[in-house]
Design a protein around this motif. Structure first.
Motif, short mmCIF file in Angstrom:
data_model
loop_
_atom_site.label_atom_id
_atom_site.label_comp_id
_atom_site.label_asym_id
_atom_site.label_seq_id
_atom_site.Cartn_x
_atom_site.Cartn_y
_atom_site.Cartn_z
N MET A 1 0.84 -1.17 0.00
CA MET A 1 0.00 0.00 0.00
C MET A 1 0.89 1.24 0.00
O MET A 1 1.86 1.32 0.74
CB MET A 1 -0.89 -0.02 1.23
N LYS A 2 0.57 2.20 -0.84
CA LYS A 2 1.34 3.43 -0.95
C LYS A 2 0.47 4.63 -0.58
O LYS A 2 -0.74 4.62 -0.79
CB LYS A 2 1.87 3.61 -2.36
N THR A 3 1.12 5.64 -0.02
CA THR A 3 0.45 6.87 0.35
C THR A 3 1.20 8.03 -0.29
O THR A 3 2.42 8.12 -0.17
CB THR A 3 0.44 7.05 1.88
N VAL A 4 0.47 8.90 -0.98
CA VAL A 4 1.09 10.05 -1.65
C VAL A 4 0.58 11.32 -0.97
O VAL A 4 -0.62 11.49 -0.75
CB VAL A 4 0.74 10.06 -3.16
N PHE A 5 1.53 12.20 -0.65
CA PHE A 5 1.19 13.48 -0.03
C PHE A 5 2.23 14.51 -0.38
O PHE A 5 3.32 14.18 -0.85
CB PHE A 5 1.04 13.33 1.49
N ARG A 6 1.89 15.79 -0.16
CA ARG A 6 2.79 16.90 -0.47
C ARG A 6 2.99 17.77 0.76
O ARG A 6 2.07 17.94 1.56
CB ARG A 6 2.24 17.76 -1.60
N ILE A 7 4.19 18.34 0.85
CA ILE A 7 4.53 19.27 1.91
C ILE A 7 5.15 20.50 1.24
O ILE A 7 6.03 20.38 0.39
CB ILE A 7 5.52 18.64 2.92
N ALA A 8 4.68 21.69 1.65
CA ALA A 8 5.10 22.93 0.99
C ALA A 8 6.32 23.59 1.64
O ALA A 8 6.92 24.47 1.05
CB ALA A 8 3.94 23.93 0.95
N SER A 9 6.71 23.17 2.81
CA SER A 9 7.81 23.81 3.54
C SER A 9 9.05 22.93 3.56
O SER A 9 8.97 21.73 3.83
CB SER A 9 7.35 24.09 4.98
N GLU A 10 10.20 23.54 3.31
CA GLU A 10 11.47 22.82 3.34
C GLU A 10 11.75 22.26 4.74
O GLU A 10 12.22 21.13 4.90
CB GLU A 10 12.60 23.76 2.90
N THR A 11 11.44 23.05 5.76
CA THR A 11 11.66 22.62 7.15
C THR A 11 10.80 21.40 7.49
O THR A 11 11.29 20.41 8.05
CB THR A 11 11.33 23.77 8.13
N TYR A 12 9.52 21.44 7.13
CA TYR A 12 8.63 20.31 7.40
C TYR A 12 8.97 19.10 6.53
O TYR A 12 8.76 17.97 6.93
CB TYR A 12 7.17 20.71 7.23
N THR A 13 9.51 19.35 5.34
CA THR A 13 9.95 18.25 4.49
C THR A 13 11.05 17.46 5.19
O THR A 13 11.01 16.22 5.23
CB THR A 13 10.46 18.78 3.13
N GLU A 14 12.02 18.15 5.75
CA GLU A 14 13.11 17.49 6.46
C GLU A 14 12.59 16.74 7.69
O GLU A 14 13.02 15.62 7.98
CB GLU A 14 14.18 18.50 6.87
#
Length: 66
Positions: A1-14
């Motif tokens: 099972m795969k989950t796809v999502f997006r994060i707009a902030s570089e800090t939250y990405t890390e």
């Protein structure tokens, strides 16, 4: 099972990368440029309930790509 999502902030990405790794969830991440600017698109190898619960409990804002 795969989950796809997006994060707009570089800090939250890390932070998301660190949280996923600590919980032994493998993922792919790619930077995507769109109308809302640059975002990080994640494809995690775990169910959405588990992934989204981890993100929410760690205060990481995200957008689901369901």
């Amino acid at each position: 099972m795969k989950t796809v999502f997006r994060i707009a902030s570089e800090t939250y990405t890390e932070k998301a990368k660190r949280i996923l790794a600590q919980n032994h969830i493998s993922y792919r991440m790619q930077k995507v440029t769109g109308a809302e600017g640059c975002t990080a698109k994640f494809t995690a190898d775990a169910g959405s309930e588990r992934v989204f619960s981890l993100l929410r409990s760690n205060g990481i804002p995200f957008r689901s790509d369901i």
